[in-house]
Write a protein that holds these residues in place. Structure first.
Motif, PDB file in Angstrom:
ATOM      1  N   SER A  17       0.826  -1.197   0.000  1.00 11.67           N
ATOM      2  CA  SER A  17       0.000   0.000   0.000  1.00 11.67           C
ATOM      3  C   SER A  17       0.871   1.263   0.000  1.00 11.67           C
ATOM      4  O   SER A  17       0.600   2.225  -0.724  1.00 11.67           O
ATOM      5  N   LEU A  18       1.929   1.235   0.805  1.00 13.02           N
ATOM      6  CA  LEU A  18       2.815   2.404   0.877  1.00 13.02           C
ATOM      7  C   LEU A  18       3.476   2.670  -0.478  1.00 13.02           C
ATOM      8  O   LEU A  18       3.561   3.818  -0.934  1.00 13.02           O
ATOM      9  N   ASP A  19       3.928   1.603  -1.150  1.00 11.20           N
ATOM     10  CA  ASP A  19       4.527   1.781  -2.485  1.00 11.20           C
ATOM     11  C   ASP A  19       3.530   2.431  -3.433  1.00 11.20           C
ATOM     12  O   ASP A  19       3.878   3.327  -4.205  1.00 11.20           O
ATOM     13  N   LEU A  20       2.293   1.963  -3.383  1.00  4.18           N
ATOM     14  CA  LEU A  20       1.266   2.532  -4.274  1.00  4.18           C
ATOM     15  C   LEU A  20       1.018   3.999  -3.934  1.00  4.18           C
ATOM     16  O   LEU A  20       0.912   4.851  -4.824  1.00  4.18           O
ATOM     17  N   GLU A  63      -4.187   5.947 -14.118  1.00  4.98           N
ATOM     18  CA  GLU A  63      -3.374   5.037 -13.309  1.00  4.98           C
ATOM     19  C   GLU A  63      -3.446   5.409 -11.839  1.00  4.98           C
ATOM     20  O   GLU A  63      -3.498   4.560 -10.956  1.00  4.98           O
ATOM     21  N   SER A  64      -3.442   6.706 -11.589  1.00  2.00           N
ATOM     22  CA  SER A  64      -3.454   7.201 -10.223  1.00  2.00           C
ATOM     23  C   SER A  64      -4.736   6.758  -9.509  1.00  2.00           C
ATOM     24  O   SER A  64      -4.699   6.305  -8.360  1.00  2.00           O
ATOM     25  N   ARG A  65      -5.876   6.874 -10.190  1.00  2.00           N
ATOM     26  CA  ARG A  65      -7.151   6.439  -9.586  1.00  2.00           C
ATOM     27  C   ARG A  65      -7.147   4.948  -9.293  1.00  2.00           C
ATOM     28  O   ARG A  65      -7.598   4.503  -8.239  1.00  2.00           O
ATOM     29  N   GLU A  66      -6.612   4.177 -10.262  1.00  2.00           N
ATOM     30  CA  GLU A  66      -6.584   2.720 -10.095  1.00  2.00           C
ATOM     31  C   GLU A  66      -5.685   2.333  -8.921  1.00  2.00           C
ATOM     32  O   GLU A  66      -6.045   1.504  -8.079  1.00  2.00           O
ATOM     33  N   LYS A  67      -4.522   2.963  -8.873  1.00  2.00           N
ATOM     34  CA  LYS A  67      -3.561   2.582  -7.836  1.00  2.00           C
ATOM     35  C   LYS A  67      -4.021   3.012  -6.446  1.00  2.00           C
ATOM     36  O   LYS A  67      -3.794   2.311  -5.468  1.00  2.00           O
ATOM     37  N   LEU A  68      -4.659   4.180  -6.358  1.00  2.00           N
ATOM     38  CA  LEU A  68      -5.089   4.617  -5.024  1.00  2.00           C
ATOM     39  C   LEU A  68      -6.222   3.727  -4.510  1.00  2.00           C
ATOM     40  O   LEU A  68      -6.312   3.446  -3.311  1.00  2.00           O
ATOM     41  N   MET A  69      -7.052   3.241  -5.425  1.00  2.00           N
ATOM     42  CA  MET A  69      -8.133   2.353  -4.992  1.00  2.00           C
ATOM     43  C   MET A  69      -7.554   1.058  -4.410  1.00  2.00           C
ATOM     44  O   MET A  69      -8.018   0.557  -3.387  1.00  2.00           O
ATOM     45  N   MET A  70      -6.495   0.557  -5.040  1.00  2.00           N
ATOM     46  CA  MET A  70      -5.878  -0.666  -4.525  1.00  2.00           C
ATOM     47  C   MET A  70      -5.034  -0.381  -3.281  1.00  2.00           C
ATOM     48  O   MET A  70      -4.928  -1.227  -2.388  1.00  2.00           O
ATOM     49  N   ALA A  71      -4.452   0.810  -3.207  1.00  2.00           N
ATOM     50  CA  ALA A  71      -3.698   1.179  -2.000  1.00  2.00           C
ATOM     51  C   ALA A  71      -4.629   1.175  -0.796  1.00  2.00           C
ATOM     52  O   ALA A  71      -4.295   0.689   0.287  1.00  2.00           O
TER      53      ALA A  71
END
Ligand code: NAD
Ligand code: ZN
Length: 375
Positions: free
Chosen positions: A236-239, A252-260
């Motif tokens: 999560s921290l990496d994301l 990409e930012s929206r996708e990654k923050l949702m998974m973070a």
């Protein structure tokens, strides 16, 4: 082994017989841009019959938008728009449950929460209180719920809290701000559609996103840390770093923050949060400061507890030109300040996670006061 066992017990009071905490997880999840349009198919087999409605609790920020048109409401289904202006309260949950019971003879087939942490928590709480008797405030605490909730679905429209995976629903009650933590709280189904987060303002994106970042920092730097929590927390921290410090596209930012958010929530499931959350609870209880911004207001002054975390936080603030409000605590009465401090210090597991078993010798009311006064 001994350490683990101790950890399992000290984290949160659980059933005495439980040596290792046995967590329920969200059993089903759909992911992907546009996946919202699959909701109708997902709900269909869960419909008991046409008189048992699906109730959609939706953030009223979506009033008049095309998202409302895309909600697969059929038969006697109901869409209830709710403001996320204030964080959820137990009396609000009781009122919603009464409204649903008065309106329908049948118990609903399901509750679907669409929104941020506020709407997700409301949906979880309403689903629980439709099958359990009495007031929601009677269930604030740990493992006080005895009957299974009705089928409930969570659909986040802003990322960060981890409420989509968690085993709690945080409510402001008459006496305390505390979650209904139970095995029946987690969603039966979560739908992660990053496109739904498109309309969030920069400030709100940052505050709720920092809730996730702070979950990671508090979990990874806590004394309760274990391989389970660490594995989720590091990812999560990496994301978060990619999202808030990297140069990636908005998609990409929206996708990654949702998974973070998902991983951050999983990380604290088997550990705890820390100093920022404890103090933010105080701000929330006395001044109604919301969770995300409250965490940021506190965290900026926690460099002595989380030096590297606060350094990166400052970088993120600069990069996104975020200015936090000031003077929040300047008009507090002595009484209010005392209440704030005692609410914060009352969060014992959080302090123990942050500072270890002897936390009481490492923190004092004066210390908290000096931090609150800066805010
Ligand atoms: P929120 O739900 O309070 O919403 C924040 C703001 O964003 C609101 O104004 C809302 O209308 C708006 N918003 C949401 N989606 C939007 C969209 N797509 N477009 C435009 N605006 C949008 O914010 P939050 O930070 O997600 O949730 C905070 C709440 O979550 C607090 O009540 C906190 O206690 C709770 N929480 C719960 C858990 C848990 O595990 N249950 C964990 C952390 C926080
Ligand atoms: Zn949080």
């Amino acid at each position: 082994m001994e350490v683990n066992k101790e950890l399992a017990l000290k984290n949160i009071p659980t059933k005495a017989s439980e040596q290792y905490r046995n967590f329920p997880m969200v059993p089903r999840v759909v992911y992907g841009n546009g996946s919202f349009d699959q909701l109708g198919d997902i709900l269909m087999p869960k419909r008991k019959h046409s008189e048992a409605p699906m109730i959609f609790l939706v953030d009223d920020v979506f009033e008049g938008t095309e998202l409302l048109q895309r909600i697969p409401a059929i038969f006697s289904d109901q869409i209830i728009l709710i403001s996320a202006e204030e964080e959820p309260k137990t009396i609000q949950v009781d009122a919603l449950v009464k409204r649903i019971k008065d309106h329908f003879e049948e118990t609903p087939s399901g509750i679907i929460g669409i929104g941020g942490g506020t709407l997700l928590d409301l949906a979880k709480a309403v689903a629980i209180m439709l099958t359990n008797t009495g007031d929601a405030s009677a269930y604030q605490g740990w493992d006080l719920v005895h009957k299974q909730a009705i089928y409930h679905v969570g659909i986040p429209t802003i990322s960060g809290t981890g409420a989509e995976v968690s085993r709690t629903t945080v409510l402001l009650g008459p006496e305390k701000k505390l979650g209904i933590n139970s095995d029946y709280t987690p969603f039966d189904q979560v739908l992660l559609d990053p496109e739904l987060t498109k309309g969030v303002s920069k400030e709100q994106w940052f505050y709720t996103g920092m809730d996730c970042y702070i979950h990671c920092i508090e979990s990874l730097n806590g004394t309760f840390l274990n391989a389970f929590s660490q594995s989720y927390g590091e990812k999560s921290l990496d994301l978060c770093k990619e999202v808030f410090l990297g140069n990636i596209s908005a998609d990409e930012s929206r996708e990654k923050l949702m998974m973070a958010s998902w991983h951050g929530g999983m990380s604290i499931a088997y550990s705890q949060v820390g100093v920022a959350h404890a103090m933010s609870y105080g701000l929330g209880y006395v001044l109604g400061v919301k969770h995300g911004i409250g965490n940021c207001l506190v965290f900026q002054y926690l460099d002595e507890f989380y030096p590297e975390g606060v350094r990166l936080f400052d970088e993120m603030m600069k990069k996104h030109q975020i200015e936090l409000p000031t003077g929040i605590c300047k008009d507090l009465t002595n009484d209010q300040m005392d209440t704030m401090i005692s609410v914060a210090l009352g969060m014992e597991p959080l302090w123990e996670n942050a500072l270890g078993k002897k936390w009481k010798s490492k923190i004092s009311p004066e210390k908290l006061k000096s931090i609150y006064q800066k805010i």
